[in-house]
Structure formats: structure tokens, C-alpha cells
Design an enzyme around this catalytic site. Structure first.
Site, PDB file in Angstrom:
ATOM      1  CE1 TYR A  40      -3.983   1.544   1.069  1.00  0.00           C
ATOM      2  CE2 TYR A  40      -2.857   3.152   1.258  1.00  0.00           C
ATOM      3  CZ  TYR A  40      -3.619   3.144   0.561  1.00  0.00           C
ATOM      4  OH  TYR A  40      -5.603   3.928   1.143  1.00  0.00           O
ATOM      5  CG  PHE A  90      -7.671  16.152 -24.942  1.00  0.00           C
ATOM      6  CD1 PHE A  90      -7.995  15.375 -26.120  1.00  0.00           C
ATOM      7  CD2 PHE A  90      -7.932  14.976 -24.136  1.00  0.00           C
ATOM      8  CE1 PHE A  90      -8.419  13.798 -26.905  1.00  0.00           C
ATOM      9  CE2 PHE A  90      -9.076  14.265 -24.273  1.00  0.00           C
ATOM     10  CZ  PHE A  90      -9.187  13.781 -25.354  1.00  0.00           C
ATOM     11  CG  ASP A  91     -12.201  16.210 -25.833  1.00  0.00           C
ATOM     12  OD1 ASP A  91     -11.283  17.226 -27.197  1.00  0.00           O
ATOM     13  OD2 ASP A  91     -12.740  15.748 -26.995  1.00  0.00           O
ATOM     14  CG  ASP A 105      -1.809  17.241 -22.369  1.00  0.00           C
ATOM     15  OD1 ASP A 105      -1.413  15.893 -21.823  1.00  0.00           O
ATOM     16  OD2 ASP A 105      -3.192  17.437 -22.171  1.00  0.00           O
ATOM     17  CB  ALA A 143      -0.890  12.247 -23.780  1.00  0.00           C
ATOM     18  CE  LYS A 192      -4.952   9.497 -25.177  1.00  0.00           C
ATOM     19  NZ  LYS A 192      -5.178   9.553 -24.076  1.00  0.00           N
ATOM     20  CG  HIS A 226     -18.357  12.994 -27.939  1.00  0.00           C
ATOM     21  ND1 HIS A 226     -18.254  14.195 -27.225  1.00  0.00           N
ATOM     22  CD2 HIS A 226     -17.115  11.871 -28.134  1.00  0.00           C
ATOM     23  CE1 HIS A 226     -16.966  13.353 -26.347  1.00  0.00           C
ATOM     24  NE2 HIS A 226     -15.908  12.385 -26.916  1.00  0.00           N
TER      25      HIS A 226
END
Ligand code: F0G
Length: 460
Positions: free
Chosen positions: A72, A124-125, A215, A217, A258, A450
Site C-alpha cells: 500500500y 484536449f477535451d 500535457d 500524452a 499513449k 458525443h
């Protein structure tokens, strides 16, 4: 004779995928309310919905899974991950998270407040969602060239430095918790950001006393493009380039699904201990204890190993060449897409294909459905369904570009699959004049519609 290009791996395990008939697909897509997200994956032959979490792990990653430390607190696997991130980026403080948007949640909970402004290059969204949810503004400063799909420039994901400086100059410093630089720029078509631009952004952040968030990714794919396209970097290793990319960064959020080639995982990394300490509480509240944050020990091990593999030149060359190969095939057939080919995906330019379809009938979605009907290939709409309604007027928003993203999972499909995808796109392109009817909305949620939207054929 010059030897042709060949993949830098061989295949040890395979997964069966099945073709279907057009009649079956017509039935399935109707049952899925013409929403590709609502299709069972068994009804898809080649799945290009996303490159996120869909990659194939290596023998070494699976071996690392067996060595996971599930303690843990203080797990060996955490330290392996933290050390790997520090070695690659120079950022020494790490909070693990279960995926990229969770990393955003942890960081933004500690730094973003109502009324703030976060300038960036096509957030990004989920990044935008986390900013807007906190009643702050995600201000787009992407270079304008990014919206011309025919223009071929090497670093189409760049930030417009003049526009950024104007924002930094005219906004009180305390209202800008950070600038968000996304590498590669997913929304603009998987387009890279140059080292020159990264340094330019970082210099502006320093000048105005604002922090810089990367960011990250697809940071390794970005480094590959710097090595192969930017003068002065051709002889540097990917890892040297990555290190240089992060020299001016204060924060890094990572969707490890990614470029770290794992099926789940993410993290936030920090330069300053004090910044990490401010965010810790949000990891504990939302993700888990500081040394696992939403991941099993085995997942952190696979992630650490994936970061090493993902930053090897031979792997990246194989990866990016495959996307470029698909682009070249589409060139042969004259099918229009965001040029040049991106790092992780090809973005078909739906407005240039279905030229006669009214925007009210969802052009990119219509193209996506046609490609599915044609060959069982699933892409994703990056157009007006994704853009949602205007929060005030509730009118549909119609972005300048209607794109169908074909995201290529890492180490999953072969170039025969690319040939199949290109041929399917050509067939749809050749019969584009006969696609005269799009879709209308039957049911939708107020935001992020969407994913769950229900559609039907447009009346006409
Ligand atoms: N940032 C970028 C640039 C992304 O592309 C994504 C995810 C995230 C953050 C969020 O990460 O999914 O792990 O929570 N992009 C996926 C895609 C979903 O299909 O492009 P996540």
C-alpha cells in the site's frame, strides 16, 4: 539494393479479429443509434477509435507486471516509476494517477480557481473540461496554420507566441495558474511542437512569472519529430531531446495510455516539492495513497518499462512510419486529410470529402458511419458532435474543421491493415457523391454528448 523498412519487433501473441458483412453492420450501427461509441467491439474489424490504452505491451512489460510490488505504501514499483520519470524529464516529484484526466483533476484542484485563464495550444477535451468545470477559461493560442488541412509545415502543433505574449501581458499574473503546452497537439491532428517553440513558450512563462504545464500524452512522438525535422537535433538521442523538452517545465500531466504503451495509468510530475505538496491531498482524496494513486504496483512497473521502450528511436520510427505509410496510401488515392500525417493518427478532412452535405447533418460523423459500413473500421468524429452546444444559447457549435480521426494503436496492426483502411477510405471517397443524407440528433446529454448521443437518419 537498399533494404526496405521493417518493424523493430516480432509478434509473440495474437488476438483474433473478425470481418462482418455489410448487412450485419447496417443492423449493428442502427442498433447502436448511429453512434460508433455504442458499438460492441466484436462488431468492429479494425478499431481506430483511439490510440489510448489500446497498445500491445511487450514481453518486458508483462515480465515487469509479474514483479509488481503491491504494498500500500512505499512500493518498490512506485520508486521504479518515479526514478524513470526523473531520469527522462528531470522532474523529481511524482504523484501517480489512474489515467491522464485524473492527473489533470489532481493538479487543477490545487492550482485552478474561478475566473482563471489557462492559455494553451488546443487543450484536449478533458483538460478543457477540467478547466471549465472550475469556471476558468481554456484560451486557445494555437498557430492559425493548424486549421488549414492542406498546408504542410513541420510543426503544425505550435503555440502562437505573439498571441500567448499578448495574453500574458494583459492578464494579471495571479489569474494564470499555468500555460498548457500539449505535445504532440492531439486536437490539431497529432501535430508536433518544435523545440524552438517549446523554448519560446518557456521563455515567455519565465518573463511573466507564470508556470508551464506540459500535457505529455504523446511526448515521445513529439521528440521523434524534433529529431527528424528540426535542425540541430538529428544527432541527439530521443531521451536527450525529451530531457531538453522539459527543461522549462514546472508540471507534467501524463496519460500513460499513449506513449508509455500501457492499458491504464497516468501521473503528475512536478519540479518543486512545494507544488507537489499542495496537490498531494487531492491524490489521497481521489486516487489513493501517494505511492500508488489509482494504480496497482504491477501497473506502475509496466508503465516504467513502457516509458523506456516508448523513448527508443527504433520503436518510434516503426510507430510513426506506420501512420505515415497510411498517409502515403491515402495520397495515392487522393483522399484529403490533415497534412502532414500526424504522430498517432490520420485525420480525414470530412468537409472536403462530403462537400455537399449540410453541416447540420454532422459531416464527420456521417463519414465515420460510412467507413464503418464499408469495411468494419471504427474512427472517431472530431467535429460538431464533439463540439457540443453553446453553453449559453444552446445552439449547436460548428467548428471550422470536421475531421474523422483514425487513431492507430501502438504495435497492434500491420501494414496490411493500413492497406485495408486506405482502400476502404478510397471506396467511400469514390462514392462520395452518392452519400447525400446525414444524421439528426434524437437524444443527447448536456455536456460530452458525443459518447452517448443517439442519432437517426436525417429527414429528407
Ligand atoms: N491529454 C491528451 C493530449 C489526450 O489526448 C488525452 C486523452 C488526455 C489528456 C486524457 O487522458 O484519457 O488517460 O484520461 N486522449 C484520448 C484520445 C482519450 O483518444 O485521444 P486519459
Amino acid at each position: 539494393m537498399e533494404l526496405p523498412f521493417a518493424e523493430s519487433y516480432r509478434i509473440k501473441m495474437v488476438e483474433t479479429i473478425r470481418k462482418s458483412t455489410r448487412e450485419e453492420r447496417e443492423k449493428w450501427i442502427k442498433e447502436a443509434k448511429y453512434n460508433l461509441f455504442l458499438l460492441k467491439s466484436d462488431y468492429v474489424f479494425i478499431d481506430l477509435l483511439t490510440d489510448s490504452g489500446t497498445g500491445a505491451m511487450s514481453d518486458k512489460q508483462w515480465a515487469a507486471i509479474m514483479e509488481g510490488d503491491e504494498s500500500y505504501a512505499g512500493a518498490r514499483s512506485f520508486y521504479r516509476l518515479k526514478d524513470t520519470i526523473e531520469m527522462l524529464t528531470g522532474l523529481p516529484y511524482v504523484l501517480p494517477s489512474h489515467q491522464g484526466r485524473a492527473a489533470e483533476n489532481v493538479l487543477f484542484s490545487s492550482i485552478v480557481k474561478e475566473g482563471d485563464i489557462l492559455p494553451g495550444n488546443s487543450h484536449f477535451d478533458t483538460t478543457k473540461g477540467h478547466i471549465e468545470y472550475r469556471k476558468a477559461v481554456a484560451l486557445d493560442c494555437t498557430i492559425k496554420e493548424a486549421s488549414n488541412t492542406e498546408l504542410e509545415i513541420p510543426f503544425k502543433g505550435n503555440m502562437d507566441l505573439e498571441k500567448l505574449e499578448e495574453v500574458l501581458k494583459t492578464t494579471p499574473r495571479e489569474k494564470i495558474p499555468c500555460v498548457v503546452l500539449t505535445v504532440t497537439n492531439n486536437t490539431a491532428g497529432g501535430q508536433p511542437v518544435s523545440m524552438e517553440n517549446i523554448k519560446g513558450v518557456s521563455a515567455l512563462c519565465k518573463k511573466y512569472g507564470v508556470k508551464l504545464l506540459m500535457d505529455s500524452a504523446r511526448f515521445a512522438e513529439n521528440a521523434y519529430f524534433i529529431k527528424t525535422r528540426e535542425k540541430g537535433y538529428e544527432n541527439k538521442t530521443i531521451r536527450e531531446i525529451v530531457h531538453e523538452m522539459y527543461e522549462g517545465a514546472d508540471y507534467m500531466t501524463m496519460s500513460a495510455k499513449k506513449d508509455a504503451i500501457v492499458n491504464i495509468g497516468g501521473f503528475v510530475a512536478f519540479r518543486d516539492e512545494a507544488d507537489m505538496r499542495k496537490a498531494q491531498m487531492f491524490t489521497i482524496m481521489n486516487e489513493g495513497f501517494l505511492t500508488y494513486g489509482g494504480m496497482a504496483g504491477r501497473d506502475m512497473n509496466a508503465l516504467a518499462q513502457g516509458l523506456l521502450e516508448g523513448t527508443e528511436f527504433e520503436y518510434l520510427e516503426t510507430r510513426i512510419n506506420q501512420v505515415a505509410y497510411l498517409g502515403k496510401k491515402l495520397d495515392e488515392y487522393g483522399v484529403p486529410y490533415q497534412r502532414p500525417a500526424g504522430g498517432h493518427a490520420i485525420f480525414l478532412d470530412a468537409k472536403k470529402i462530403l462537400t455537399h452535405l449540410p453541416k447540420e447533418e454532422f459531416i464527420a460523423q456521417t463519414l465515420g458511419i460510412e467507413l464503418y459500413l464499408e469495411a468494419g473500421i471504427r474512427g472517431v468524429e472530431i467535429g460538431s458532435l464533439l463540439a457540443d452546444r453553446d453553453p449559453v444559447t444552446r445552439e449547436n457549435r460548428y467548428p471550422a474543421l470536421e475531421l474523422l480521426r483514425l487513431a492507430i494503436p501502438r504495435r497492434v496492426y500491420t501494414n496490411n491493415h493500413m492497406d485495408y483502411i486506405a482502400a476502404a477510405a478510397k471506396n467511400v471517397y469514390d462514392r462520395r457523391e452518392s452519400i447525400t443524407r446525414g444524421y439528426k440528433i434524437v437524444k443527447e446529454l448536456p455536456i460530452m454528448r458525443h459518447f452517448t448521443i443517439e442519432l437517426d437518419r436525417a429527414d429528407r
